[in-house]
Design an enzyme around this catalytic site. Structure first.
Site, short mmCIF file in Angstrom:
data_model
loop_
_atom_site.label_atom_id
_atom_site.label_comp_id
_atom_site.label_asym_id
_atom_site.label_seq_id
_atom_site.Cartn_x
_atom_site.Cartn_y
_atom_site.Cartn_z
N GLU A 105 -21.75 45.01 13.59
CA GLU A 105 -20.78 45.38 14.62
C GLU A 105 -21.00 44.60 15.92
O GLU A 105 -21.29 45.17 16.97
CB GLU A 105 -20.81 46.89 14.87
CG GLU A 105 -20.42 47.70 13.67
CD GLU A 105 -20.40 49.21 13.93
OE1 GLU A 105 -19.71 49.92 13.20
OE2 GLU A 105 -21.11 49.66 14.86
N GLU A 154 -18.16 50.21 6.13
CA GLU A 154 -18.54 51.56 6.56
C GLU A 154 -17.31 52.44 6.72
O GLU A 154 -16.30 51.99 7.24
CB GLU A 154 -19.25 51.54 7.92
CG GLU A 154 -20.62 50.91 7.97
CD GLU A 154 -21.21 51.01 9.39
OE1 GLU A 154 -20.73 51.88 10.17
OE2 GLU A 154 -22.11 50.24 9.70
#
Length: 660
Positions: A154, A309
């Site tokens: 991320e 995710e």
């Protein structure tokens, strides 16, 4: 330990999640692998937050634990997306190199104690990140469990922009490469305003806190620079690993649809496979999920993508962390699969008992396996195994919505006609309108290939380049239909107004000149003669070659249509609400020949291959059974001879019978 070199078959849907075994005693690891096999897990992400264990002190490495974990996975036939753990530097990094910590716009240094505590422009950080990545590459490049490099985690989630002196110097270097001379920069930014003309490169800073508005051109370019700085970090790690492990693909997980600080069009060009994280946010979470999935798919339309995710139930970082109802996780997962994902993964495998994310749900919850979550995890694994033939098939869309990060960043400057016209919200609102009509759409870069679409929507594109403006003109001239929303085409790539009347870039295409904006106050609306109301925005527009399709009660044009060579371009001067927007979207879909019909609350998406069978996904988000049109055989064996019942809250995947 003997290693089973079983290779997971190519025709499969990847299923698994982030495994963080370092949080648990070693005796739990074999049990985890046994449970993974019970659930149908075939891949895990590994090592994302392990830097402090792999390099407990600077330059001293300990891979014994990771060696045993990798071998255990290989023996169990489970592949890994092995991460470089560079998203979370260890405490020794901040202690030894405090100058490498990030600084916010107010000059406050952000300290170690969470994650992503580093300045993206720091040469010290880059050196240490490449050091640990190199160790991983040397050690595991040919390990039988290795399937892909999961680089970082991320990017920019918490440190997308740093305002320190190191970043300032890097920003100046970036600007020098972009503009060449100070004269060119001053002209591009329009620094004659407010006496901001620069006479030396060293005078230029990041847009730190000032007494009033920062300069729009400066702020826009700093956003561009900051995104590029993070992309440079990804490239550096990827290139190093490519040299050590040729042929092993690499990715990094985006946050498409809910994080807007990185230009993912640029990132998508650099990854071997697009992957993203997605979490439910908003009043209509299943529609928001569809937007995130469609956006992710659109980065590389020619191939499927990976959901790296999502959550089995509640997350831990919202004000109100709602648990998912029975069946909801199943529907969420199938939505991603329907919209092009070839991997369904979660954060995380086993729910943490300590740390900031201990209340984030996982595949194995605190309560263990006698739970709703675990039963749904196992059931989902079975479904994905049955649906393995879906892998590799693509999603076809006849409609595209234009979206560009610099336009979002430029409109984010506070000195606007109104703060209530929010481009991301408007783009999502039009996408939701299509969702409710049963229309699958892509997102597209304004300069990208539009030739495969029948209809292009431009809900909110304040900034557009000359190339982007010409691209839409060519699309319409070739027979396409376009619908442009207000406050689009207004400025060029430097955030400089296109003079001569709005909507600057597309005045001729739309056949309309707007002389003035009249933003609407909160609660204020305009009545549309054709039905419904408009909110947030209104304009005084003068049709030149366009015909008027709807007007305000005052007689001012609200919706126009202009013939442009072989196609047509529509324009809205307000933001129609509710049924008003549905009316407009239905009309332009009909004109473009895009089928627009839907069973309320039921999502229908098709994945297909030019040389193979197509799969229809029917997802019922309602509390009542629904009947949809389908012909073929569902994965549960149910025959569909023109009609298929989808029970309340259920999903059906149908292998469609080829026509003829």
């Amino acid at each position: 330990m003997a290693i089973n070199r079983k290779i997971v078959g190519a025709a499969l849907i990847v299923y698994g999640g982030d495994w963080n075994p370092e949080q648990w005693p070693e005796e739990t690891w074999p049990e985890d692998v046994r449970l993974m096999r019970e659930a149908g897990v075939n891949h895990v992400s590994l090592g994302i937050f392990s830097w402090s264990l792999l390099e407990p002190t600077e330059g001293k490495y300990d891979f014994g634990r990771l060696d045993r974990i990798m071998d255990l996975l290989a023996e169990g036939g489970i592949k890994t997306y092995l991460s470089t753990p560079t998203a979370s530097p260890p405490p020794w990094f901040a202690h030894s190199y405090p100058e490498a910590l990030p600084v916010d716009a107010e000059g406050r240094r952000l300290w170690h104690g969470s994650r992503q505590a580093f300045c993206p422009s720091s040469p010290v950080y880059l050196d240490k990140a490449l050091g640990i990545a190199e160790q991983l590459g040397h050690r595991y490049h040919d390990h039988p469990a290795l399937a892909m490099w999961h680089i970082h985690n991320e990017y920019g989630c918490h440190n997308s922009r740093c305002y320190c002196d190191t970043s300032a110097a890097a920003f100046r270097t970036w600007l020098t490469a972009r503009y060449g001379t100070l004269d060119a920069l001053n002209d591009a930014w329009g620094t004659a305003f407010w006496s901001q003309r620069y006479s030396d490169w060293e005078q230029i800073l990041p847009p730190r806190i000032t007494p009033s508005f920062t300069h729009p051109g400066q702020q826009l370019d700093f956003h561009r620079f900051s995104s590029d700085a993070l992309l440079d970090l990804y490239r550096a790690e990827r290139d190093l690993l490519r040299g050590l492990a040729p042929g092993v693909p690499a990715t990094t997980n985006f946050m498409a649809g809910f994080h807007w600080d990185m230009d993912y069009w640029s990132f998508a060009e650099e990854v071997d496979v697009v992957s993203t994280d997605q979490y439910l946010i908003g009043e209509d979470p299943h529609i928001d999920l569809a937007f995130a999935a469609d956006l992710t798919r659109s980065f590389r339309r020619d191939r499927p993508w990976l959901l790296m995710e999502h959550s089995t139930s509640a997350v831990n970082w919202q004000d109100h962390n709602r648990a998912k109802r029975p069946g909801e996780m199943h529907r969420n997962s199938v939505q991603h699969l329907a919209r092009g994902a070839d991997a369904i993964m979660f954060f995380q495998w086993r729910q943490s008992k300590a740390g900031a994310e201990k209340w984030h749900s996982a595949m194995v919850p605190h309560a263990g396996t006698d739970t709703k979550i675990w039963r749904e995890v196992v059931a989902l694994g079975g479904l994905l195994d049955d649906a393995a033939d879906v892998a590799g098939r693509t999603v076809e869309a006849d409609v595209a919505i234009l979206l560009d990060w610099p336009s979002l960043w430029a409109q984010d400057h506070p000195a606007q006609p109104t703060s209530r016209l929010k481009p991301v919200e408007e783009i999502k609102r039009w996408h939701a309108g299509l969702w409710r009509l049963g229309v699958t759409c892509d997102l597209a870069h304004p300069e990208g290939d539009l030739s495969g679409y029948r209809l292009v929507l431009v809900p909110s594109l304040y900034l557009v380049t000359d190339a982007g403006a010409a691209n839409l003109e060519r699309f319409v001239a070739g027979g396409g239909v376009a619908l442009v929303g207000p406050y689009s085409g207004i400025v060029d790539e430097h955030d400089k107004v296109r003079l001569g009347g709005y909507p600057g870039a597309w005045r001729d295409l739309l056949g309309v000149t707007v002389e003035e904006f009249f933003p609407l106050a909160a609660g204020e609306t305009v009545t549309l003669a054709g039905g419904g109301t408009g909110a947030v925005w209104s304009e005084v527009a003068h049709p030149a070659t366009a015909s008027v399709l709807d007007v305000y009660a005052t007689g001012e044009p609200a919706w126009t249509r202009n013939r442009w060579s072989e196609g047509a371009a529509h324009y809205l001067t307000t933001l129609p609400t509710g049924a008003g927007l549905t009316r407009v979207l239905s009309a332009v879909c009909a004109e473009a020949g895009v089928p627009a019909s839907a069973t309320p609350g039921v999502e229908l998406v098709r994945r297909s291959h030019p040389n193979g069978r197509s799969y229809l996904f029917a997802i019922n988000h309602t509390e009542t059974d629904a009947v949809v049109e389908a012909t073929g055989t569902a994965l549960d064996g149910t025959r569909a001879d023109g009609r298929l019942t989808v029970p309340a809250g259920a999903v059906r995947i149908v292998r469609e019978t080829p026509l003829g």
